[in-house]
Design a protein around this motif. Structure first.
Motif, short mmCIF file in Angstrom:
data_model
loop_
_atom_site.label_atom_id
_atom_site.label_comp_id
_atom_site.label_asym_id
_atom_site.label_seq_id
_atom_site.Cartn_x
_atom_site.Cartn_y
_atom_site.Cartn_z
N UNK A 7 47.30 27.04 22.03
CA UNK A 7 46.13 26.25 22.42
C UNK A 7 45.77 25.33 21.27
N UNK A 8 45.62 24.04 21.56
CA UNK A 8 45.30 23.04 20.55
C UNK A 8 43.86 22.58 20.72
N UNK A 9 43.11 22.69 19.64
CA UNK A 9 41.70 22.30 19.64
C UNK A 9 41.34 21.81 18.24
N UNK A 10 40.08 21.43 18.06
CA UNK A 10 39.64 20.96 16.74
C UNK A 10 39.68 22.08 15.71
N UNK A 62 39.49 31.53 20.27
CA UNK A 62 39.66 32.93 20.63
C UNK A 62 40.55 33.00 21.87
N UNK A 63 41.58 33.85 21.82
CA UNK A 63 42.51 33.96 22.95
C UNK A 63 41.83 34.62 24.14
N UNK A 64 42.21 34.20 25.32
CA UNK A 64 41.67 34.78 26.56
C UNK A 64 42.22 36.19 26.75
N UNK A 65 41.40 37.08 27.29
CA UNK A 65 41.83 38.45 27.54
C UNK A 65 42.77 38.54 28.73
N UNK A 66 42.57 37.65 29.71
CA UNK A 66 43.44 37.62 30.89
C UNK A 66 43.95 36.20 31.09
N UNK A 67 45.22 36.07 31.44
CA UNK A 67 45.81 34.74 31.63
C UNK A 67 45.14 33.98 32.77
N UNK A 68 44.58 34.72 33.74
CA UNK A 68 43.93 34.05 34.88
C UNK A 68 42.69 33.27 34.43
N UNK A 69 42.06 33.71 33.34
CA UNK A 69 40.83 33.07 32.88
C UNK A 69 41.07 32.04 31.77
N UNK A 70 42.31 31.89 31.39
CA UNK A 70 42.60 31.14 30.16
C UNK A 70 42.13 29.68 30.21
N UNK A 71 42.34 29.00 31.30
CA UNK A 71 41.98 27.58 31.38
C UNK A 71 40.49 27.37 31.10
N UNK A 72 39.65 28.17 31.77
CA UNK A 72 38.20 28.02 31.61
C UNK A 72 37.76 28.45 30.21
N UNK A 73 38.32 29.56 29.72
CA UNK A 73 37.96 30.09 28.39
C UNK A 73 38.28 29.06 27.31
N UNK A 74 39.46 28.46 27.40
CA UNK A 74 39.86 27.50 26.37
C UNK A 74 39.10 26.19 26.49
N UNK A 75 38.79 25.80 27.70
CA UNK A 75 38.02 24.58 27.91
C UNK A 75 36.63 24.71 27.28
N UNK A 76 36.00 25.87 27.44
CA UNK A 76 34.67 26.08 26.88
C UNK A 76 34.69 26.09 25.35
N UNK A 77 35.83 26.42 24.76
CA UNK A 77 35.95 26.44 23.30
C UNK A 77 36.42 25.11 22.73
N UNK A 78 36.53 24.12 23.58
CA UNK A 78 36.95 22.80 23.12
C UNK A 78 38.43 22.56 23.13
N UNK A 79 39.17 23.38 23.87
CA UNK A 79 40.62 23.20 23.95
C UNK A 79 40.99 21.87 24.60
N UNK A 80 41.99 21.21 24.04
CA UNK A 80 42.44 19.92 24.56
C UNK A 80 43.79 20.03 25.28
N UNK A 81 44.68 20.79 24.68
CA UNK A 81 46.05 20.88 25.18
C UNK A 81 46.52 22.32 25.07
N UNK A 82 47.25 22.79 26.07
CA UNK A 82 47.87 24.12 26.00
C UNK A 82 49.37 23.96 26.25
N UNK A 83 50.15 24.71 25.51
CA UNK A 83 51.58 24.77 25.79
C UNK A 83 51.91 26.23 26.12
#
Length: 205
Positions: A101-104, A108-129
Motif C-alpha cells: 500500500x502506497x501512501x504519504x 496499518x494493514x487491514x485485518x481482512x482482505x475484504x475490508x482492505x480498500x476502505x481501510x486503506x482509503x481512510x488512511x490516505x492510501x493512493x495506490x495498492x499493488x
C-alpha cells in the motif's frame, strides 16, 4: 710542537666532520617526517572518495519503488509515496500473497482482505499493488474460478495488460516470472488521473 698542531687540526677536522654529519642526520630526519604526513592524507582522501561513490550507487530514488522479489515496480510521476507491506493468507491461485500500500506515510494493514480498500482509503492510501503466486496454478485446481484465473494469467506470454469490467480486479497488471501484480486505485475513483500519476515497471527475475 708540530705534533701538537697536527693533533689540534685533526681534532678540529674531526669535530667539523662530526658536526656536518649531525646536521645531515637532522636534515634527513626532518625530510622523512615531512613526507610521511603527506602520504597519509592522500590515502584518506581515496577512502573518502570510494565511500562517496558507494553511497551514490546505493542512493534510493524516492520517486521510484522496485520490488526485486516479485518483479514489479512503480515510478511516482506525481508525488513520492511510502510503501507498506501487508502479508495475506493465500489458499488459491487467485488469492494474493502480498499487498503493498502506497501512501504519504506507513499505514496499518487491514485485518481482512475484504475490508482492505476502505481501510486503506481512510488512511490516505493512493495506490495498492497485490501480488499473486502463479505457482499455485500447478497445484490441484479445486474450483472453476481458479481454473479461469490460471487460464488467463499463467499461460499468457504477455508481461503487462489491463483488465476490463467492474470487479475489484479491474486495473493494470504486470507479470514477471511466476508472479502477477495488479495495481489498484485506492482513492475509489476520486483521483481521475491516477493512471497517469504512476508508471508501472516489469522487473526481470
Amino acid at each position: 710542537m708540530n705534533t701538537e698542531i697536527r693533533l689540534e687540526r685533526i681534532a678540529i677536522i674531526f669535530v667539523s666532520l662530526l658536526g656536518v654529519a649531525i646536521i645531515f642526520l637532522f636534515i634527513g630526519k626532518r625530510s622523512i617526517e615531512v613526507i610521511t604526513p603527506v602520504a597519509t592524507p592522500r590515502a584518506t582522501n581515496q577512502i573518502v572518495a570510494t565511500n562517496m561513490e558507494q553511497s551514490q550507487e546505493n542512493f534510493a530514488d524516492p520517486n521510484m519503488y522496485k520490488n526485486i522479489t516479485y518483479g514489479f515496480g512503480a515510478v511516482f510521476l506525481a508525488k513520492a509515496a511510502t510503501a507498506t507491506e501487508c502479508s495475506l493468507d493465500s489458499h488459491m491461485a487467485y488469492d494474493p500473497i502480498k499487498e503493498y500500500v502506497f501512501a504519504d506515510q506507513p499505514i496499518r494493514c487491514a485485518l481482512r482482505s475484504e475490508d482492505s480498500m476502505v481501510v486503506y482509503n481512510k488512511q490516505g492510501g493512493q495506490l495498492a499493488t497485490i501480488v499473486f503466486d502463479l505457482n499455485k496454478c500447478r497445484d490441484a485446481q479445486t474450483d472453476q474460478s481458479e481454473k479461469g484465473f490460471c487460464a488467463t494469467y499463467d499461460t499468457t506470454t504477455e508481461t503487462a495488460g489491463k483488465t476490463a469490467g467492474k470487479s475489484w480486479l479491474a486495473s493494470t497488471w504486470t507479470k514477471s516470472g511466476d508472479f502477477l501484480t495488479f495495481y489498484i486505485d485506492l482513492t475509489l475513483g476520486k483521483n481521475e488521473h491516477w493512471k497517469s500519476d504512476y508508471k508501472f515497471l516489469v522487473l526481470e527475475r
